[in-house]
Design an enzyme around this catalytic site. Structure first.
Site, PDB file in Angstrom:
ATOM      1  N   LYS A 194       0.862  -1.183   0.000  1.00  0.00           N
ATOM      2  CA  LYS A 194       0.000   0.000   0.000  1.00  0.00           C
ATOM      3  C   LYS A 194       0.896   1.229   0.000  1.00  0.00           C
ATOM      4  O   LYS A 194       1.693   1.438   0.919  1.00  0.00           O
ATOM      5  CB  LYS A 194      -0.899  -0.003   1.239  1.00  0.00           C
ATOM      6  CG  LYS A 194      -1.747   1.253   1.347  1.00  0.00           C
ATOM      7  CD  LYS A 194      -2.727   1.168   2.506  1.00  0.00           C
ATOM      8  CE  LYS A 194      -3.543   2.438   2.607  1.00  0.00           C
ATOM      9  NZ  LYS A 194      -4.456   2.397   3.762  1.00  0.00           N
ATOM     10  N   ARG A 204     -10.492  10.092   1.942  1.00  0.00           N
ATOM     11  CA  ARG A 204     -10.287  10.749   3.236  1.00  0.00           C
ATOM     12  C   ARG A 204     -11.421  11.711   3.526  1.00  0.00           C
ATOM     13  O   ARG A 204     -11.804  11.911   4.680  1.00  0.00           O
ATOM     14  CB  ARG A 204      -8.913  11.397   3.282  1.00  0.00           C
ATOM     15  CG  ARG A 204      -7.839  10.310   3.306  1.00  0.00           C
ATOM     16  CD  ARG A 204      -6.427  10.844   3.348  1.00  0.00           C
ATOM     17  NE  ARG A 204      -5.488   9.735   3.236  1.00  0.00           N
ATOM     18  CZ  ARG A 204      -4.183   9.883   3.121  1.00  0.00           C
ATOM     19  NH1 ARG A 204      -3.660  11.093   3.105  1.00  0.00           N
ATOM     20  NH2 ARG A 204      -3.395   8.833   3.029  1.00  0.00           N
ATOM     21  N   LYS A 247      -2.173  -1.577  -3.849  1.00  0.00           N
ATOM     22  CA  LYS A 247      -3.041  -0.405  -3.790  1.00  0.00           C
ATOM     23  C   LYS A 247      -2.211   0.859  -3.856  1.00  0.00           C
ATOM     24  O   LYS A 247      -1.209   0.924  -3.156  1.00  0.00           O
ATOM     25  CB  LYS A 247      -3.801  -0.476  -2.458  1.00  0.00           C
ATOM     26  CG  LYS A 247      -4.635   0.736  -2.160  1.00  0.00           C
ATOM     27  CD  LYS A 247      -5.225   0.629  -0.789  1.00  0.00           C
ATOM     28  CE  LYS A 247      -5.968   1.911  -0.506  1.00  0.00           C
ATOM     29  NZ  LYS A 247      -6.328   2.022   0.869  1.00  0.00           N
TER      30      LYS A 247
END
Ligand code: PBG
Length: 324
Positions: A194, A204, A247
């Site tokens: 990640k 977010r 990711k």
């Protein structure tokens, strides 16, 4: 010398389909879902057109719709009413994610419910772990909290836990604790590689999980590093990860391919919020054709070697396949 003419196999849709190398199946898509504890936090997410923060009842209704469309795996994120320095709402057995897991599994026992395990939505400072006296994220203390959270998810009936924090050693710690508590059937999908990415911006906003100071570069990976991603994946495999994840997706397709060539484990890729928002924005402006652009992007993940694609486009893709 005869002429070689690859165009012969492109002359009609039927012959193209006959020689097609990759297909994106609805069964390999996972839809992320945001569930808000406070009704006031539910509602559309401005930066992610078509995606909303749901109430727990809304999440069950959405799960039913997804299941009916053939999307039978979902990834849950919670937006708690209460945040504090130790993320206490995260490992509360009556927390928002724990309640939603129970509600979805009782309505749809066959649905594969995956829960993201991380602290960033639950801490008042927005970092993914506990801070030490110097303001750094304390790895081992954070792992203890992740283990507590994963156990409460398992006890609520989750099928898969997905640690997304990037602390060292958390997969082994979670696996040992699950096994010690008789939760041997709960799988781990590790966010193994990640990256500290700009493409999490809309998430977010969606999850209210922006760090209040600094950034996540001391725990998430540095974007230029690909060999390090393979080391991270190897560690998670050794620690007992059942599924490994890369990711974001589009900027890291080379990493997906390298992982596919190196590991036998199922590989997931996360087509993250920023990748969704940039396509949606271009589509809304009429600059890209929605169906072709989305199909091409989802195909790129499968062609790169991903078995599982986590994407905010899952539902609309399934709707399109259903209605032709
Ligand atoms: C939690 C988490 C994040 C995402 C998934 N789990 C945000 C982050 O690390 O900042 C991002 C998902 C997305 O952008 O769609 N740590």
């Amino acid at each position: 010398m005869i002429a070689l003419r690859p165009r012969r196999l492109r002359r009609s849709e039927v012959i193209r389909a006959l020689v097609r190398e990759h297909r994106v199946e609805v069964e390999q898509l996972v839809q992320p879902i945001f569930v808000a504890e406070q009704p006031a936090d539910a509602g559309p997410i401005a930066s992610m057109p078509g995606i909303a923060r749901l109430t727990p009842d809304g999440a069950v209704a959405e799960a039913r719709e997804l299941f009916e469309l053939g999307i039978k795996s979902l990834l849950l994120f919670g937006i708690p009413a209460h945040k504090d320095a130790v993320a206490s709402a995260n490992y509360d057995p009556e927390g928002i994610v724990q309640r939603t897991i129970r509600a979805i599994k009782s309505a749809l026992p066959e649905m594969v419910v995956i829960a993201d395990v991380c602290n960033c939505e639950y801490t008042d400072h927005g970092h993914c772990g506990l801070l030490d006296a110097t303001g750094e994220v304390d790895n081992d203390a954070t792992v203890e909290l992740l283990v507590r959270t994963a156990l409460t998810y398992a006890q609520a009936g989750v099928d898969v836990v997905a640690p997304s924090d990037m602390m060292d050693g958390r997969v082994e710690a979670i696996r040992s604790a699950l096994d010690a508590h008789g939760q041997t059937g709960v799988a781990i999908m590790a966010y193994s590689a990640k990256y500290a990415s700009a493409f999490y911006g809309p998430f977010r906003e969606a999850a209210g999980a922006t760090p209040q100071f600094g950034d996540r570069r001391s725990y998430q990976m540095d974007p230029p590093n690909a060999r390090e991603a393979l080391r991270e994946i190897a560690l998670d495999v050794a620690e007992g990860a059942d599924i490994v994840m890369i990711k974001p997706g589009l900027p890291y397709l080379d990493v997906v391919r390298a992982a596919r060539d190196t590991f036998d484990q199922p590989i997931a890729v996360y087509n993250v919020s920023g990748e969704y928002s940039m396509l949606k924005a271009a589509i809304a402006n009429g600059w890209l054709d929605a169906e072709r652009a989305v199909d091409e992007v989802l195909t790129s993940f499968v062609r790169a070697g991903a078995d599982i694609v986590i994407t905010y486009f899952a539902k609309e893709y399934a709707q399109r396949k259903r209605h032709g």
